[in-house]
Write a protein that holds these residues in place. Structure first.
Motif, PDB file in Angstrom:
ATOM      1  N   SER A   1     -12.321   5.893  -8.387  1.00 45.51           N
ATOM      2  CA  SER A   1     -12.812   7.265  -8.469  1.00 45.51           C
ATOM      3  C   SER A   1     -11.647   8.238  -8.288  1.00 45.51           C
ATOM      4  O   SER A   1     -10.483   7.821  -8.188  1.00 45.51           O
ATOM      5  CB  SER A   1     -13.918   7.476  -7.427  1.00 45.51           C
ATOM      6  OG  SER A   1     -15.121   6.863  -7.873  1.00 45.51           O
ATOM      7  N   ASP A   2     -11.947   9.516  -8.244  1.00 45.27           N
ATOM      8  CA  ASP A   2     -10.909  10.553  -8.134  1.00 45.27           C
ATOM      9  C   ASP A   2     -10.519  10.699  -6.657  1.00 45.27           C
ATOM     10  O   ASP A   2     -10.698  11.765  -6.050  1.00 45.27           O
ATOM     11  CB  ASP A   2     -11.467  11.864  -8.701  1.00 45.27           C
ATOM     12  CG  ASP A   2     -10.413  12.949  -8.783  1.00 45.27           C
ATOM     13  OD1 ASP A   2      -9.207  12.616  -8.739  1.00 45.27           O
ATOM     14  OD2 ASP A   2     -10.801  14.125  -8.866  1.00 45.27           O
ATOM     15  N   ASN A   3      -9.994   9.613  -6.087  1.00 44.70           N
ATOM     16  CA  ASN A   3      -9.712   9.576  -4.652  1.00 44.70           C
ATOM     17  C   ASN A   3      -8.419  10.325  -4.317  1.00 44.70           C
ATOM     18  O   ASN A   3      -7.475  10.309  -5.107  1.00 44.70           O
ATOM     19  CB  ASN A   3      -9.591   8.114  -4.187  1.00 44.70           C
ATOM     20  CG  ASN A   3     -10.838   7.318  -4.519  1.00 44.70           C
ATOM     21  OD1 ASN A   3     -11.944   7.864  -4.526  1.00 44.70           O
ATOM     22  ND2 ASN A   3     -10.674   6.035  -4.816  1.00 44.70           N
ATOM     23  N   ALA A   4      -8.395  10.953  -3.143  1.00 42.68           N
ATOM     24  CA  ALA A   4      -7.195  11.705  -2.745  1.00 42.68           C
ATOM     25  C   ALA A   4      -6.015  10.752  -2.526  1.00 42.68           C
ATOM     26  O   ALA A   4      -4.878  11.039  -2.905  1.00 42.68           O
ATOM     27  CB  ALA A   4      -7.485  12.497  -1.475  1.00 42.68           C
ATOM     28  N   THR A   5      -6.280   9.619  -1.909  1.00 42.47           N
ATOM     29  CA  THR A   5      -5.255   8.583  -1.721  1.00 42.47           C
ATOM     30  C   THR A   5      -5.389   7.593  -2.862  1.00 42.47           C
ATOM     31  O   THR A   5      -6.488   7.113  -3.135  1.00 42.47           O
ATOM     32  CB  THR A   5      -5.516   7.806  -0.411  1.00 42.47           C
ATOM     33  OG1 THR A   5      -5.636   8.732   0.660  1.00 42.47           O
ATOM     34  CG2 THR A   5      -4.415   6.806  -0.134  1.00 42.47           C
ATOM     35  N   THR A   6      -4.279   7.294  -3.529  1.00 45.60           N
ATOM     36  CA  THR A   6      -4.379   6.316  -4.623  1.00 45.60           C
ATOM     37  C   THR A   6      -3.093   5.519  -4.763  1.00 45.60           C
ATOM     38  O   THR A   6      -2.003   6.027  -4.496  1.00 45.60           O
ATOM     39  CB  THR A   6      -4.731   7.009  -5.964  1.00 45.60           C
ATOM     40  OG1 THR A   6      -4.757   6.024  -6.987  1.00 45.60           O
ATOM     41  CG2 THR A   6      -3.694   8.067  -6.340  1.00 45.60           C
ATOM     42  N   TRP A   7      -3.217   4.267  -5.167  1.00 46.42           N
ATOM     43  CA  TRP A   7      -2.038   3.408  -5.419  1.00 46.42           C
ATOM     44  C   TRP A   7      -1.866   3.138  -6.909  1.00 46.42           C
ATOM     45  O   TRP A   7      -0.965   2.405  -7.298  1.00 46.42           O
ATOM     46  CB  TRP A   7      -2.217   2.062  -4.705  1.00 46.42           C
ATOM     47  CG  TRP A   7      -2.564   2.176  -3.254  1.00 46.42           C
ATOM     48  CD1 TRP A   7      -2.039   3.073  -2.358  1.00 46.42           C
ATOM     49  CD2 TRP A   7      -3.505   1.389  -2.523  1.00 46.42           C
ATOM     50  NE1 TRP A   7      -2.596   2.878  -1.130  1.00 46.42           N
ATOM     51  CE2 TRP A   7      -3.499   1.847  -1.191  1.00 46.42           C
ATOM     52  CE3 TRP A   7      -4.346   0.323  -2.860  1.00 46.42           C
ATOM     53  CZ2 TRP A   7      -4.307   1.286  -0.195  1.00 46.42           C
ATOM     54  CZ3 TRP A   7      -5.147  -0.239  -1.875  1.00 46.42           C
ATOM     55  CH2 TRP A   7      -5.122   0.247  -0.559  1.00 46.42           C
TER      56      TRP A   7
ATOM     57  N   PHE B   1      -0.839  -4.898   2.230  1.00 53.64           N
ATOM     58  CA  PHE B   1      -0.904  -5.113   0.779  1.00 53.64           C
ATOM     59  C   PHE B   1      -2.177  -4.521   0.173  1.00 53.64           C
ATOM     60  O   PHE B   1      -3.224  -4.441   0.819  1.00 53.64           O
ATOM     61  CB  PHE B   1      -0.808  -6.610   0.453  1.00 53.64           C
ATOM     62  CG  PHE B   1       0.526  -7.203   0.795  1.00 53.64           C
ATOM     63  CD1 PHE B   1       1.640  -6.919   0.011  1.00 53.64           C
ATOM     64  CD2 PHE B   1       0.682  -8.005   1.909  1.00 53.64           C
ATOM     65  CE1 PHE B   1       2.879  -7.435   0.334  1.00 53.64           C
ATOM     66  CE2 PHE B   1       1.923  -8.533   2.240  1.00 53.64           C
ATOM     67  CZ  PHE B   1       3.029  -8.240   1.450  1.00 53.64           C
ATOM     68  N   GLN B   2      -2.080  -4.159  -1.097  1.00 54.17           N
ATOM     69  CA  GLN B   2      -3.184  -3.492  -1.784  1.00 54.17           C
ATOM     70  C   GLN B   2      -4.432  -4.371  -1.871  1.00 54.17           C
ATOM     71  O   GLN B   2      -5.554  -3.871  -1.872  1.00 54.17           O
ATOM     72  CB  GLN B   2      -2.737  -3.051  -3.185  1.00 54.17           C
ATOM     73  CG  GLN B   2      -1.625  -2.013  -3.144  1.00 54.17           C
ATOM     74  CD  GLN B   2      -1.240  -1.465  -4.494  1.00 54.17           C
ATOM     75  OE1 GLN B   2      -1.853  -1.767  -5.515  1.00 54.17           O
ATOM     76  NE2 GLN B   2      -0.202  -0.636  -4.516  1.00 54.17           N
ATOM     77  N   GLY B   3      -4.234  -5.674  -1.939  1.00 57.72           N
ATOM     78  CA  GLY B   3      -5.379  -6.588  -2.071  1.00 57.72           C
ATOM     79  C   GLY B   3      -6.195  -6.749  -0.803  1.00 57.72           C
ATOM     80  O   GLY B   3      -7.241  -7.411  -0.809  1.00 57.72           O
ATOM     81  N   GLY B   4      -5.737  -6.162   0.309  1.00 56.42           N
ATOM     82  CA  GLY B   4      -6.508  -6.236   1.561  1.00 56.42           C
ATOM     83  C   GLY B   4      -6.728  -7.664   2.016  1.00 56.42           C
ATOM     84  O   GLY B   4      -5.831  -8.507   1.944  1.00 56.42           O
TER      85      GLY B   4
ATOM     86  N   ALA C   1      -8.769   4.359  -0.816  1.00 58.33           N
ATOM     87  CA  ALA C   1      -7.894   4.360  -1.994  1.00 58.33           C
ATOM     88  C   ALA C   1      -8.512   3.614  -3.178  1.00 58.33           C
ATOM     89  O   ALA C   1      -8.255   3.951  -4.332  1.00 58.33           O
ATOM     90  CB  ALA C   1      -6.542   3.728  -1.647  1.00 58.33           C
ATOM     91  N   THR C   2      -9.300   2.580  -2.905  1.00 55.82           N
ATOM     92  CA  THR C   2      -9.744   1.675  -3.986  1.00 55.82           C
ATOM     93  C   THR C   2     -11.163   1.952  -4.477  1.00 55.82           C
ATOM     94  O   THR C   2     -11.612   1.320  -5.434  1.00 55.82           O
ATOM     95  CB  THR C   2      -9.677   0.210  -3.510  1.00 55.82           C
ATOM     96  OG1 THR C   2     -10.584   0.036  -2.394  1.00 55.82           O
ATOM     97  CG2 THR C   2      -8.274  -0.171  -3.066  1.00 55.82           C
TER      98      THR C   2
ATOM     99  N   GLN D   1       0.816  -1.219   0.000  1.00 52.43           N
ATOM    100  CA  GLN D   1       0.000   0.000   0.000  1.00 52.43           C
ATOM    101  C   GLN D   1       0.852   1.273   0.000  1.00 52.43           C
ATOM    102  O   GLN D   1       0.305   2.371  -0.085  1.00 52.43           O
ATOM    103  CB  GLN D   1      -0.967  -0.008   1.184  1.00 52.43           C
ATOM    104  CG  GLN D   1      -2.011  -1.116   1.080  1.00 52.43           C
ATOM    105  CD  GLN D   1      -3.148  -1.004   2.087  1.00 52.43           C
ATOM    106  OE1 GLN D   1      -3.250  -0.031   2.817  1.00 52.43           O
ATOM    107  NE2 GLN D   1      -3.992  -2.020   2.134  1.00 52.43           N
ATOM    108  N   ASP D   2       2.187   1.138   0.107  1.00 45.58           N
ATOM    109  CA  ASP D   2       3.040   2.324  -0.015  1.00 45.58           C
ATOM    110  C   ASP D   2       3.690   2.394  -1.402  1.00 45.58           C
ATOM    111  O   ASP D   2       4.661   3.114  -1.605  1.00 45.58           O
ATOM    112  CB  ASP D   2       4.105   2.371   1.098  1.00 45.58           C
ATOM    113  CG  ASP D   2       4.956   1.105   1.145  1.00 45.58           C
ATOM    114  OD1 ASP D   2       4.795   0.231   0.257  1.00 45.58           O
ATOM    115  OD2 ASP D   2       5.769   0.969   2.079  1.00 45.58           O
ATOM    116  N   GLU D   3       3.132   1.657  -2.364  1.00 44.56           N
ATOM    117  CA  GLU D   3       3.632   1.699  -3.746  1.00 44.56           C
ATOM    118  C   GLU D   3       2.540   2.233  -4.669  1.00 44.56           C
ATOM    119  O   GLU D   3       1.376   1.875  -4.520  1.00 44.56           O
ATOM    120  CB  GLU D   3       4.012   0.289  -4.217  1.00 44.56           C
ATOM    121  CG  GLU D   3       5.201  -0.299  -3.479  1.00 44.56           C
ATOM    122  CD  GLU D   3       5.427  -1.746  -3.874  1.00 44.56           C
ATOM    123  OE1 GLU D   3       6.379  -2.018  -4.610  1.00 44.56           O
ATOM    124  OE2 GLU D   3       4.633  -2.604  -3.444  1.00 44.56           O
TER     125      GLU D   3
END
Ligand code: 15L
Length: 281
Positions: free
Chosen positions: A223-229, A269-272, A193-194, A136-138
């Motif tokens: 969507s146009d989220n402020a946090t994004t990976w 991880f991004q996949g939660g 983020a997702t 999630q930091d990538e």
């Protein structure tokens, strides 16, 4: 606070291609039900399919029950359609066999049918779980290698490769949508983020169907989220412009999850939660 958009919202103002007959697979699922009335506006006839019960056919609709693993049924399903929005199959992580049948054999059946019937374009519901094992930091783009986080992610990786082959070999265009979390609102901090709002999902699918030339393209669905990976710069040619953001839901999501254990793989991880599912036997 939750905004479940009506069937007449979102991309209705956007210029949309008109189709004679479109096919929507997975029409009984949550996203299928969201897209069904919205896709109907784009075409004279919308054919919808699933293995589960669906609402009866409305004006200009055809309802077909077809298991994706049944090649003959899928062949009949695809006959006469100009383009396909393929949401069908298993949509969560789980044991391999059902995913193999519905997502892998099913996708192959669909592309074979598209080849035989001359279907020009597919908008394929891939998933962020194709790259769920990035941290999630990538921040990643579709050029980064796939890192599937389970059987489901593997099946979507297969679908992306399958669609690339059918473009390279037979010229069938596909836009692979690596959908994040498409729900009425973000359920937890990861989904800040997702998150992909239903209106932005519609915008994304309409863009995938309408862009004049897409070849084989991969785009993250968020969507146009402020946090994004996920960096969608490489898919700018599709013309997808999200209009919603998870930010209005941030306070509620953070209140629901005040502390995060960053040693938990589901947080790292991004996949939660998908990254820790299984093994199943
Ligand atoms: C998906 O691909 C699933 O279909 C959906 O149920 C969500 O879990 C989503 O990913 C997600 O990553 O949040």
């Amino acid at each position: 606070m939750a905004t479940v958009p009506s069937s007449t919202s979102a991309a209705s103002a956007a210029p949309a291609a008109r189709f004679d007959r479109l096919l929507l697979t997975g029409a009984a699922g949550a996203l299928g039900q969201v897209l069904r009335p919205r896709l109907k506006r784009l075409c004279r006839v919308l054919r919808v399919s699933d293995i589960a019960a669906m609402a009866a056919a409305g004006d200009g609709e055809e309802v077909v029950v077809a298991p994706l693993q049944d090649g003959a049924a899928v062949h009949a399903l695809v006959e006469g359609v100009e383009a396909i929005v393929h949401l069908g199959g298993v949509s969560v992580e789980g044991p391999f066999e059902p995913i193999l049948q519905a997502n892998i054999v099913g996708a192959w059946n669909l592309y074979e049918a598209a080849r035989k019937h001359g279907t020009k374009r597919v908008v394929f519901a891939s998933s962020n779980h194709v790259t769920g094992f990035y941290r999630q930091d990538e921040v990643i783009s579709p050029r980064d290698p796939m890192r599937p986080d389970g059987h489901y992610g593997l099946s979507k990786a297969f679908g992306e490769n399958l669609s690339r082959f059918y473009f390279d070999r037979y010229g069938i265009e596909t836009v692979c949508l690596r959908i994040g979390s498409s729900f009425p609102e973000p359920k937890d901090r990861r989904m800040l983020a997702t998150w992909l709002s239903y209106d932005d999902l519609e915008r994304l699918v309409v863009a995938g169907l309408s862009a004049p030339v897409v070849g084989h393209s991969v785009v993250y669905g968020l969507s146009d989220n402020a946090t994004t990976w996920w960096d969608n710069t490489l898919a700018a040619h599709i013309g997808y412009r999200p209009k919603d953001s998870s930010e209005p839901f941030r306070a509620a999501a953070e209140a629901r999850q005040p502390a995060l254990d960053t040693s938990d793989p589901a947080v790292l991880f991004q996949g939660g939660g998908f990254v820790t599912k299984g093994p199943y036997e």
